[in-house]
Write a protein that holds these residues in place. Structure first.
Motif, PDB file in Angstrom:
ATOM      1  N   ASP A 186      32.397  30.003  41.929  1.00  0.00           N
ATOM      2  CA  ASP A 186      32.466  31.415  42.323  1.00  0.00           C
ATOM      3  C   ASP A 186      32.694  31.553  43.822  1.00  0.00           C
TER       4      ASP A 186
ATOM      5  N   ARG B  67      35.853  33.270  45.435  1.00  0.00           N
ATOM      6  CA  ARG B  67      35.640  34.402  46.345  1.00  0.00           C
ATOM      7  C   ARG B  67      36.338  34.149  47.688  1.00  0.00           C
TER       8      ARG B  67
ATOM      9  N   THR C 299      31.855  44.894  47.250  1.00  0.00           N
ATOM     10  CA  THR C 299      31.448  45.936  46.304  1.00  0.00           C
ATOM     11  C   THR C 299      32.254  47.226  46.455  1.00  0.00           C
TER      12      THR C 299
ATOM     13  N   PRO D 165      35.731  49.396  46.329  1.00  0.00           N
ATOM     14  CA  PRO D 165      37.057  49.329  45.704  1.00  0.00           C
ATOM     15  C   PRO D 165      38.139  48.987  46.733  1.00  0.00           C
TER      16      PRO D 165
ATOM     17  N   ASP E 129      41.540  47.469  36.401  1.00  0.00           N
ATOM     18  CA  ASP E 129      40.429  47.043  35.560  1.00  0.00           C
ATOM     19  C   ASP E 129      39.304  46.384  36.362  1.00  0.00           C
ATOM     20  N   HIS E 130      39.666  45.750  37.468  1.00  0.00           N
ATOM     21  CA  HIS E 130      38.707  45.030  38.327  1.00  0.00           C
ATOM     22  C   HIS E 130      38.978  45.446  39.781  1.00  0.00           C
TER      23      HIS E 130
ATOM     24  N   THR F 219      37.170  45.766  42.523  1.00  0.00           N
ATOM     25  CA  THR F 219      36.448  45.223  43.681  1.00  0.00           C
ATOM     26  C   THR F 219      36.546  43.702  43.684  1.00  0.00           C
TER      27      THR F 219
ATOM     28  N   GLN G  17      34.030  41.729  43.896  1.00  0.00           N
ATOM     29  CA  GLN G  17      32.955  41.297  43.014  1.00  0.00           C
ATOM     30  C   GLN G  17      33.429  41.261  41.559  1.00  0.00           C
ATOM     31  N   SER G  18      34.118  42.295  41.140  1.00  0.00           N
ATOM     32  CA  SER G  18      34.623  42.363  39.774  1.00  0.00           C
ATOM     33  C   SER G  18      35.721  41.331  39.535  1.00  0.00           C
ATOM     34  N   LEU G  19      36.602  41.159  40.498  1.00  0.00           N
ATOM     35  CA  LEU G  19      37.671  40.160  40.363  1.00  0.00           C
ATOM     36  C   LEU G  19      37.127  38.741  40.281  1.00  0.00           C
TER      37      LEU G  19
ATOM     38  N   GLY H  68      34.236  37.910  39.098  1.00  0.00           N
ATOM     39  CA  GLY H  68      33.674  37.802  37.755  1.00  0.00           C
ATOM     40  C   GLY H  68      34.754  37.514  36.717  1.00  0.00           C
ATOM     41  N   TYR H  69      35.879  38.190  36.851  1.00  0.00           N
ATOM     42  CA  TYR H  69      37.015  37.947  35.964  1.00  0.00           C
ATOM     43  C   TYR H  69      37.511  36.510  36.101  1.00  0.00           C
TER      44      TYR H  69
END
Length: 97
Positions: A14, A18, A39, A41, A74-75, A77, A79-81, A83-84
């Protein structure tokens, strides 16, 4: 010395994802990577559709991921990317074995 645990390996992965992602975004957004809050957008930093599509191409080239052009919708941020990426990169690696 003991081998890293699965959890430890996931954290390392991760962090690598990142770092890679922040470096790419810094290039597209013309700002230092450490100024991008994971965090917030990406649109708030000025990420536009051209940069979003370029990032999709980078993910395909770097990690072998096929991503939809709507990925950043769909992702939205970092953080979301991340996670994807944490789910998809190992899946693609396993499929390619």
């Amino acid at each position: 010395m003991t081998a890293p645990t699965t959890r430890h390996s996931a954290v390392l992965a991760d962090n690598l994802h990142r770092g890679w992602l922040l470096d790419r975004l810094a290039l597209y957004l013309n700002r230092p990577a450490d100024s991008i809050d994971p965090t917030v957008p990406l649109a708030e930093f000025g990420m536009d559709s051209v940069a979003a599509l370029s990032l999709c191409g980078d993910l395909e080239d770097q990690f072998g991921l096929y991503v939809e052009p709507t990925l950043l919708w769909d992702h939205p941020t970092v953080q979301s990317l991340v996670g994807y990426m944490a789910v998809e990169i190992p899946r693609v690696a396993e499929d390619n074995r």
